[in-house]
Design a protein around this motif. Structure first.
Motif, PDB file in Angstrom:
ATOM      1  N   GLY A 327     -53.981 -34.589  62.574  1.00 37.46           N
ATOM      2  CA  GLY A 327     -53.705 -34.179  63.936  1.00 37.46           C
ATOM      3  C   GLY A 327     -54.040 -32.726  64.166  1.00 37.46           C
ATOM      4  O   GLY A 327     -54.789 -32.103  63.403  1.00 37.46           O
ATOM      5  N   GLN A 328     -53.451 -32.146  65.212  1.00 38.26           N
ATOM      6  CA  GLN A 328     -53.777 -30.796  65.654  1.00 38.26           C
ATOM      7  C   GLN A 328     -52.832 -29.727  65.124  1.00 38.26           C
ATOM      8  O   GLN A 328     -52.984 -28.556  65.478  1.00 38.26           O
ATOM      9  CB  GLN A 328     -53.748 -30.745  67.193  1.00 38.26           C
ATOM     10  CG  GLN A 328     -54.822 -31.551  67.886  1.00 38.26           C
ATOM     11  CD  GLN A 328     -54.641 -31.513  69.388  1.00 38.26           C
ATOM     12  OE1 GLN A 328     -53.802 -32.216  69.944  1.00 38.26           O
ATOM     13  NE2 GLN A 328     -55.438 -30.674  70.062  1.00 38.26           N
ATOM     14  N   LEU A 329     -51.876 -30.098  64.303  1.00 38.40           N
ATOM     15  CA  LEU A 329     -50.881 -29.129  63.858  1.00 38.40           C
ATOM     16  C   LEU A 329     -51.437 -28.205  62.780  1.00 38.40           C
ATOM     17  O   LEU A 329     -52.322 -28.586  62.005  1.00 38.40           O
ATOM     18  CB  LEU A 329     -49.646 -29.851  63.328  1.00 38.40           C
ATOM     19  CG  LEU A 329     -48.886 -30.709  64.342  1.00 38.40           C
ATOM     20  CD1 LEU A 329     -47.657 -31.321  63.688  1.00 38.40           C
ATOM     21  CD2 LEU A 329     -48.495 -29.901  65.571  1.00 38.40           C
ATOM     22  N   CYS A 330     -50.870 -27.011  62.705  1.00 37.56           N
ATOM     23  CA  CYS A 330     -51.297 -26.009  61.721  1.00 37.56           C
ATOM     24  C   CYS A 330     -50.543 -26.204  60.413  1.00 37.56           C
ATOM     25  O   CYS A 330     -49.820 -25.306  59.935  1.00 37.56           O
ATOM     26  CB  CYS A 330     -51.077 -24.601  62.272  1.00 37.56           C
ATOM     27  SG  CYS A 330     -52.063 -24.227  63.721  1.00 37.56           S
ATOM     28  N   THR A 331     -50.679 -27.381  59.842  1.00 40.52           N
ATOM     29  CA  THR A 331     -50.059 -27.681  58.551  1.00 40.52           C
ATOM     30  C   THR A 331     -50.859 -28.788  57.877  1.00 40.52           C
ATOM     31  O   THR A 331     -51.273 -29.750  58.546  1.00 40.52           O
ATOM     32  CB  THR A 331     -48.591 -28.128  58.699  1.00 40.52           C
ATOM     33  OG1 THR A 331     -48.119 -28.671  57.453  1.00 40.52           O
ATOM     34  CG2 THR A 331     -48.431 -29.174  59.782  1.00 40.52           C
ATOM     35  N   PRO A 332     -51.084 -28.688  56.578  1.00 43.02           N
ATOM     36  CA  PRO A 332     -51.807 -29.757  55.874  1.00 43.02           C
ATOM     37  C   PRO A 332     -51.018 -31.057  55.774  1.00 43.02           C
ATOM     38  O   PRO A 332     -51.543 -32.060  55.298  1.00 43.02           O
ATOM     39  CB  PRO A 332     -52.063 -29.149  54.489  1.00 43.02           C
ATOM     40  CG  PRO A 332     -51.005 -28.114  54.316  1.00 43.02           C
ATOM     41  CD  PRO A 332     -50.751 -27.554  55.687  1.00 43.02           C
ATOM     42  N   LYS A 333     -49.768 -31.039  56.213  1.00 43.93           N
ATOM     43  CA  LYS A 333     -48.958 -32.258  56.190  1.00 43.93           C
ATOM     44  C   LYS A 333     -49.147 -33.109  57.449  1.00 43.93           C
ATOM     45  O   LYS A 333     -48.563 -34.188  57.550  1.00 43.93           O
ATOM     46  CB  LYS A 333     -47.480 -31.900  56.033  1.00 43.93           C
ATOM     47  CG  LYS A 333     -47.148 -31.276  54.684  1.00 43.93           C
ATOM     48  CD  LYS A 333     -45.664 -31.027  54.545  1.00 43.93           C
ATOM     49  CE  LYS A 333     -45.338 -30.442  53.170  1.00 43.93           C
ATOM     50  NZ  LYS A 333     -43.880 -30.206  53.008  1.00 43.93           N
ATOM     51  N   SER A 364     -39.492 -37.742  65.741  1.00 46.87           N
ATOM     52  CA  SER A 364     -40.516 -36.739  65.453  1.00 46.87           C
ATOM     53  C   SER A 364     -40.129 -35.353  65.991  1.00 46.87           C
ATOM     54  O   SER A 364     -39.256 -35.227  66.852  1.00 46.87           O
ATOM     55  CB  SER A 364     -41.864 -37.183  66.030  1.00 46.87           C
ATOM     56  OG  SER A 364     -42.238 -38.441  65.505  1.00 46.87           O
ATOM     57  N   HIS A 365     -40.804 -34.325  65.468  1.00 48.06           N
ATOM     58  CA  HIS A 365     -40.482 -32.924  65.800  1.00 48.06           C
ATOM     59  C   HIS A 365     -41.338 -32.479  66.990  1.00 48.06           C
ATOM     60  O   HIS A 365     -42.327 -31.781  66.870  1.00 48.06           O
ATOM     61  CB  HIS A 365     -40.668 -32.017  64.588  1.00 48.06           C
ATOM     62  CG  HIS A 365     -41.958 -32.180  63.844  1.00 48.06           C
ATOM     63  ND1 HIS A 365     -42.318 -33.359  63.231  1.00 48.06           N
ATOM     64  CD2 HIS A 365     -42.976 -31.324  63.615  1.00 48.06           C
ATOM     65  CE1 HIS A 365     -43.488 -33.210  62.658  1.00 48.06           C
ATOM     66  NE2 HIS A 365     -43.920 -31.994  62.881  1.00 48.06           N
ATOM     67  N   HIS A 366     -40.921 -32.848  68.195  1.00 50.63           N
ATOM     68  CA  HIS A 366     -41.737 -32.828  69.399  1.00 50.63           C
ATOM     69  C   HIS A 366     -42.356 -31.474  69.734  1.00 50.63           C
ATOM     70  O   HIS A 366     -43.495 -31.418  70.209  1.00 50.63           O
ATOM     71  CB  HIS A 366     -40.895 -33.269  70.601  1.00 50.63           C
ATOM     72  CG  HIS A 366     -40.229 -34.580  70.417  1.00 50.63           C
ATOM     73  ND1 HIS A 366     -39.130 -34.977  71.150  1.00 50.63           N
ATOM     74  CD2 HIS A 366     -40.487 -35.615  69.574  1.00 50.63           C
ATOM     75  CE1 HIS A 366     -38.743 -36.176  70.788  1.00 50.63           C
ATOM     76  NE2 HIS A 366     -39.544 -36.586  69.823  1.00 50.63           N
ATOM     77  N   ASP A 367     -41.635 -30.408  69.568  1.00 54.19           N
ATOM     78  CA  ASP A 367     -42.052 -29.137  70.168  1.00 54.19           C
ATOM     79  C   ASP A 367     -42.794 -28.204  69.221  1.00 54.19           C
ATOM     80  O   ASP A 367     -43.126 -27.078  69.614  1.00 54.19           O
ATOM     81  CB  ASP A 367     -40.824 -28.418  70.740  1.00 54.19           C
ATOM     82  CG  ASP A 367     -40.253 -29.143  71.949  1.00 54.19           C
ATOM     83  OD1 ASP A 367     -41.060 -29.706  72.708  1.00 54.19           O
ATOM     84  OD2 ASP A 367     -39.025 -29.160  72.113  1.00 54.19           O
ATOM     85  N   PHE A 368     -43.074 -28.614  68.016  1.00 56.85           N
ATOM     86  CA  PHE A 368     -43.831 -27.761  67.102  1.00 56.85           C
ATOM     87  C   PHE A 368     -45.230 -27.515  67.673  1.00 56.85           C
ATOM     88  O   PHE A 368     -45.977 -28.441  67.946  1.00 56.85           O
ATOM     89  CB  PHE A 368     -43.911 -28.423  65.725  1.00 56.85           C
ATOM     90  CG  PHE A 368     -44.615 -27.585  64.697  1.00 56.85           C
ATOM     91  CD1 PHE A 368     -44.377 -26.223  64.592  1.00 56.85           C
ATOM     92  CD2 PHE A 368     -45.520 -28.145  63.823  1.00 56.85           C
ATOM     93  CE1 PHE A 368     -45.015 -25.445  63.643  1.00 56.85           C
ATOM     94  CE2 PHE A 368     -46.170 -27.384  62.871  1.00 56.85           C
ATOM     95  CZ  PHE A 368     -45.919 -26.028  62.779  1.00 56.85           C
ATOM     96  N   LEU A 369     -45.574 -26.268  67.896  1.00 57.32           N
ATOM     97  CA  LEU A 369     -46.821 -25.784  68.494  1.00 57.32           C
ATOM     98  C   LEU A 369     -46.936 -26.065  70.001  1.00 57.32           C
ATOM     99  O   LEU A 369     -47.904 -25.664  70.633  1.00 57.32           O
ATOM    100  CB  LEU A 369     -48.063 -26.346  67.781  1.00 57.32           C
ATOM    101  CG  LEU A 369     -48.289 -25.893  66.341  1.00 57.32           C
ATOM    102  CD1 LEU A 369     -49.688 -26.252  65.904  1.00 57.32           C
ATOM    103  CD2 LEU A 369     -48.035 -24.408  66.149  1.00 57.32           C
ATOM    104  N   MET A 370     -45.955 -26.743  70.572  1.00 57.99           N
ATOM    105  CA  MET A 370     -45.889 -26.935  72.023  1.00 57.99           C
ATOM    106  C   MET A 370     -47.128 -27.608  72.603  1.00 57.99           C
ATOM    107  O   MET A 370     -47.561 -27.297  73.715  1.00 57.99           O
ATOM    108  CB  MET A 370     -45.622 -25.599  72.732  1.00 57.99           C
ATOM    109  CG  MET A 370     -44.297 -24.979  72.348  1.00 57.99           C
ATOM    110  SD  MET A 370     -43.932 -23.489  73.299  1.00 57.99           S
ATOM    111  CE  MET A 370     -42.344 -23.032  72.572  1.00 57.99           C
ATOM    112  N   HIS A 371     -47.692 -28.547  71.875  1.00 60.19           N
ATOM    113  CA  HIS A 371     -48.767 -29.367  72.437  1.00 60.19           C
ATOM    114  C   HIS A 371     -48.200 -30.270  73.535  1.00 60.19           C
ATOM    115  O   HIS A 371     -46.989 -30.516  73.589  1.00 60.19           O
ATOM    116  CB  HIS A 371     -49.408 -30.223  71.342  1.00 60.19           C
ATOM    117  CG  HIS A 371     -50.360 -29.465  70.468  1.00 60.19           C
ATOM    118  ND1 HIS A 371     -51.581 -29.032  70.904  1.00 60.19           N
ATOM    119  CD2 HIS A 371     -50.258 -29.079  69.162  1.00 60.19           C
ATOM    120  CE1 HIS A 371     -52.206 -28.400  69.927  1.00 60.19           C
ATOM    121  NE2 HIS A 371     -51.427 -28.404  68.865  1.00 60.19           N
TER     122      HIS A 371
END
Length: 381
Positions: A327-333, A364-371
């Motif tokens: 996905g678009q998150l800044c984490t390799p997980k 899920s952790h909805h607001d991480f990076l505020m996508h």
């Protein structure tokens, strides 16, 4: 396998820039509920309560309601929501760490059964019930989990009471006759196929029957019916389980189960599209719109989420090699599936992840990076 309705909606959402989105096929959900209800229709089969924690979306609850005997909730928020959506359906309230406001809501809203997790919780419930002039019906939750190696999830630790602690509740109940003991509850582990589930149920029944001195005891056998993310076509064997429980049942008992994931997981899809396809250190990656902040289950359970590719891409980057879907998150997980075969996968293609009807958005952790948040669509059928 993706349904025609979901496929059509996925393409339409891609055309309208409406991705990512959760798409729930209520016709498929209704068929699953009918299958379960039919299996549980014979003598000796258990009552069916749905565990709202799996997916409490209002259209999901309303679709399931005709097939249920009740709903299990595990927080004040779930209680308020389910009571509002399904005002007439019986409710059971379970879960550790119930607060005083939650206990007050239980009494005010008239919850049918409370699954008591500790003597301290029982004392507080009894005190509040006396102060408000209410009566309340309870099941004592026993923890028989112990060492359950090989199970997907063993409910040890904070869940319920050790067998010897159960006995400490008897004195509390004796001096609080407005708290009525109706039976016992146990949920030991999750991810069990029908034979293992029957073995666990027999263990619970043996324990409960040895401790309950009630004319018409209620025994809640919990949930935990297996689903197979590696093979979505493999389903829990409800007819075999129902027959096995009926063979274990005794006259006068009310048996109850509270499945969640196995009811709704197959009727939901998380649909998104491919933003980039690239090679890094010899591996191919497809970067998808959205991420595990919308669908956390694959990274949490460390599995590859099953998916269908709906080809839409143009002449941009593509690969036919093994590819990791991220996905678009800044984490390799932030990974949906690792080194999987997807055929030709190109920028612009739509990817529909199956088995997203339970423990998807709500866990899920909805607001991480505020996508942007995903859309939610419910297909009648």
């Amino acid at each position: 396998m993706i349904t025609d309705g979901v496929r059509e909606r996925a393409v339409a959402l891609a055309d309208d820039e409406g991705l990512p989105a959760f798409v729930h096929d209520l016709g498929a959900l209704r068929a699953q509920a009918e299958h379960i209800r039919e299996a549980l229709s014979g003598p000796g089969t258990p009552e069916l309560y749905y565990a709202a924690k799996a997916n409490a979306d209002a259209p999901i609850l309303r679709t399931l309601a005709p097939y249920l005997d009740g709903v299990e909730v595990a927080s004040g928020g779930e209680l308020d929501h389910v009571r509002r959506v399904l005002p007439g359906l019986p409710l059971a309230f379970g879960g550790p760490g119930k607060t005083d406001p939650e206990l007050a809501s239980i009494l005010r809203l008239g919850v049918d059964r409370v699954h008591v997790e500790s003597p301290y919780e029982l004392e507080r419930l009894a005190t509040l019930a006396r102060e408000t002039g209410r009566e309340v019906d309870v099941l004592l939750r026993v923890n028989l989990a112990g060492d359950r190696q090989g199970y997907a999830l063993a409910m040890s630790g904070p869940f319920g009471m050790d067998p010897e602690t159960i006995d400490a509740c008897r004195a509390i109940l004796a001096r609080a006759p407005w708290v009525r003991l109706r039976g016992m509850h146990a949920h030991l582990a999750s991810g069990l196929d029908a034979p293992e589930m029957l073995g666990q149920s027999e263990e619970i029944l043996t324990f409960a029957r040895g401790r309950l001195d009630l004319a018409a005891p209620e025994i809640n056998l919990g949930g935990g019916m297996a689903v197979d993310y590696a093979d979505p076509s493999r389903r829990f064997d409800w007819p075999a389980y129902a027959k096995g429980i009926a063979d274990l049942a005794r006259p006068g008992e009310t048996l109850r189960i509270e499945p969640g994931r196995a009811v709704t997981v197959h009727s939901g899809w998380y649909v998104t599209d491919v933003l980039d396809v690239k090679r890094a250190h010899g591996e191919w990656y497809a970067v998808l719109r959205g991420g595990t902040m919308h669908l956390r289950t694959p990274v949490t359970k460390q599995h590859d989420q099953p998916f269908t590719v709906i080809a839409q891409g143009g002449p941009g980057p593509a690969t036919e090699e093994l590819v990791t879907l991220v996905g678009q998150l800044c984490t390799p997980k932030d990974v949906f599936a690792r080194r999987v075969r997807a055929g030709r996968l190109a920028v612009g293609d739509v990817v529909a992840f199956a088995m997203a009807g339970a423990y998807g958005w709500n866990i899920s952790h909805h607001d991480f990076l505020m996508h942007p948040k995903p859309g939610f669509h419910y297909l009648e059928g």
